[in-house]
Scaffold this active site. Sequence first.
Site, short mmCIF file in Angstrom:
data_model
loop_
_atom_site.label_atom_id
_atom_site.label_comp_id
_atom_site.label_asym_id
_atom_site.label_seq_id
_atom_site.Cartn_x
_atom_site.Cartn_y
_atom_site.Cartn_z
N LYS A 78 0.86 -1.18 0.00
CA LYS A 78 0.00 0.00 0.00
C LYS A 78 0.89 1.23 0.00
O LYS A 78 1.93 1.24 0.70
CB LYS A 78 -0.88 -0.03 1.26
CG LYS A 78 -1.85 1.14 1.37
CD LYS A 78 -2.66 1.04 2.67
CE LYS A 78 -3.73 2.10 2.77
NZ LYS A 78 -4.52 1.99 4.03
N SER A 153 -9.47 2.10 3.23
CA SER A 153 -8.58 2.85 2.36
C SER A 153 -7.59 1.96 1.60
O SER A 153 -7.01 2.43 0.61
CB SER A 153 -7.81 3.89 3.17
OG SER A 153 -6.98 3.27 4.13
N SER A 177 -9.59 -0.26 7.46
CA SER A 177 -9.07 -0.20 6.08
C SER A 177 -8.41 -1.45 5.54
O SER A 177 -8.07 -1.49 4.36
CB SER A 177 -8.09 0.96 5.96
OG SER A 177 -8.82 2.15 5.86
N1 GLN Z 1 -12.93 4.42 6.76
C1 GLN Z 1 -12.22 4.88 7.91
C2 GLN Z 1 -11.82 6.32 7.72
O1 GLN Z 1 -12.21 6.89 6.78
C3 GLN Z 1 -11.05 4.00 8.21
C4 GLN Z 1 -9.83 4.34 7.42
C5 GLN Z 1 -8.64 3.49 7.79
O2 GLN Z 1 -8.77 2.47 8.47
N2 GLN Z 1 -7.48 3.94 7.38
O3 GLN Z 1 -11.14 6.89 8.52
#
Ligand code: GLN
Length: 496
Positions: A78, A153, A177
Amino acid sequence: MRALHELGVSELAAAIADRKTSSVEAAQHLLARAKAHAALGAYLAFNEDATLAQARAADARVAAGERTPLLGVPIAHKDIFVTRDFPSTAGSKMLEAYQSPFDATVVQRLAALGAVTLGKLNCDEFAMGGSNENSAYAVAHNPWDASRVPGGSSGGTAVAVAARLLPAATGTDTGGSIRQPASFCGVTGIKPTYGRCSRYGMVAFASSLDQAGPMARSAADCALLLSAMAGPDIDRDSTSLDHPAEDYTALLETPREGATAAQPLKGLRIGLPREFFGEGCAPDVIAAVRAALAEYEKLGATLVDVSLPRTELAIPVYYIIAPAEASSNLSRFDGVKFGHRAAQYGDLIDMYKKSRSEGFGPEVQRRIMIGTYVLSHGYYDAYYLKAQQIRRLIAQDFQQAFTQCDLIAGPVAPTVAWKIGEKSNDPVANYLADIYTLPGSLAGLPGMSVPAGFGAGGLPVGLQLLGNHFQEGALLQVAHAFQQATDWHTKSPEGC
Ligand code: GLN
């Protein structure tokens, strides 16, 4: 032998070790495949020379007789992990030109064991989002239905594994994420206990929540990667846990106490939080999760009713704490020390303003504003401090539940993957979709998404498994037992 992209981590490692193929051949095949599927938007960057140099080095180690589980296996990271040989953008224009002088600990550990880096994977900007639509560079498409989001994400990671562009890849999970995109794309993913994997070299979003973890097709392959990624790094990450590395692969095959051949999970108590199965969860998701749980019962597990009474509060609490930490972490991007600098500006303050306005996308700016607000004088006690207090209560609710069960199970997300654009103008709708992943994140617990079937539109549904601290080995073992008895994790989208 099957086509190289059809092989999982352990199969590919064995094929390389047995000289049925080479790391160079596997890397070339997967790079060509990634380029043929560029429209999926999985990757943000390649460096073919660096990849092939790593693959040649791995082949030399194979030739010298080395046989280790990841030797020569191509993976990708990532783009939240910094890498010396590839760009490191965090999905943001702010870091478009950034070249890291070092590799993140997780990257370095996987490379030391001979894993080969194919490139960097798409993600929401600074890991803020749940659809990959906040990436400043490319839309990522769900390989099961290209009109839908892959989740986020770590969207690029999930797309690449699901579309068989590679056997496994890394992601990060702050509030879901890894688990949510794994669920949306039908792959297996694990977020370990907070502090289990080093955060050194992971571009920071919310430091008290950020964790690294792998995605792969199976729990067994996740175990191989996590064994390499996890372990103390106390000199470089002050929140790294001083807990020895574990061999999760060996744990997979260690029979549980009370296990029988027919019932490998006999005696396992799985808690079902009633708040995860109520109103708000789509019936197709509930149906797939229930069917998976029935399979667990056949394997010997018993299902017990538990309660996580503050589940709903996880959303406001997370969306105060995470932006608060983000606003502080992102203050380093000022156009001087790091990041984009505006071409034209007046005085210093104007330079900061223009650089940050140009470099950060709308969701990141929104979170910086929320975070700055909740930390400001007069509001700190009302918002930030209160959120921290409720966070503690949420963690206590889990400890209460774990007096009645060994693991917790439920849906990962309330729906299957939504249409690209459907929620992109509605931040709150995006935040609400995180309801089932945020509680475990706030409590620092390990969690998994395990492919559990399909819901509306033939889209994948993941089963979420949550364990107590340091129970990632148990999670992987229980997911592995399920995957020995079912074949959901072997399904791939048409054309892939
Ligand atoms: N969807 C969550 C956010 O927008 C989690 C994102 C993540 O785990 N990096 O913060």
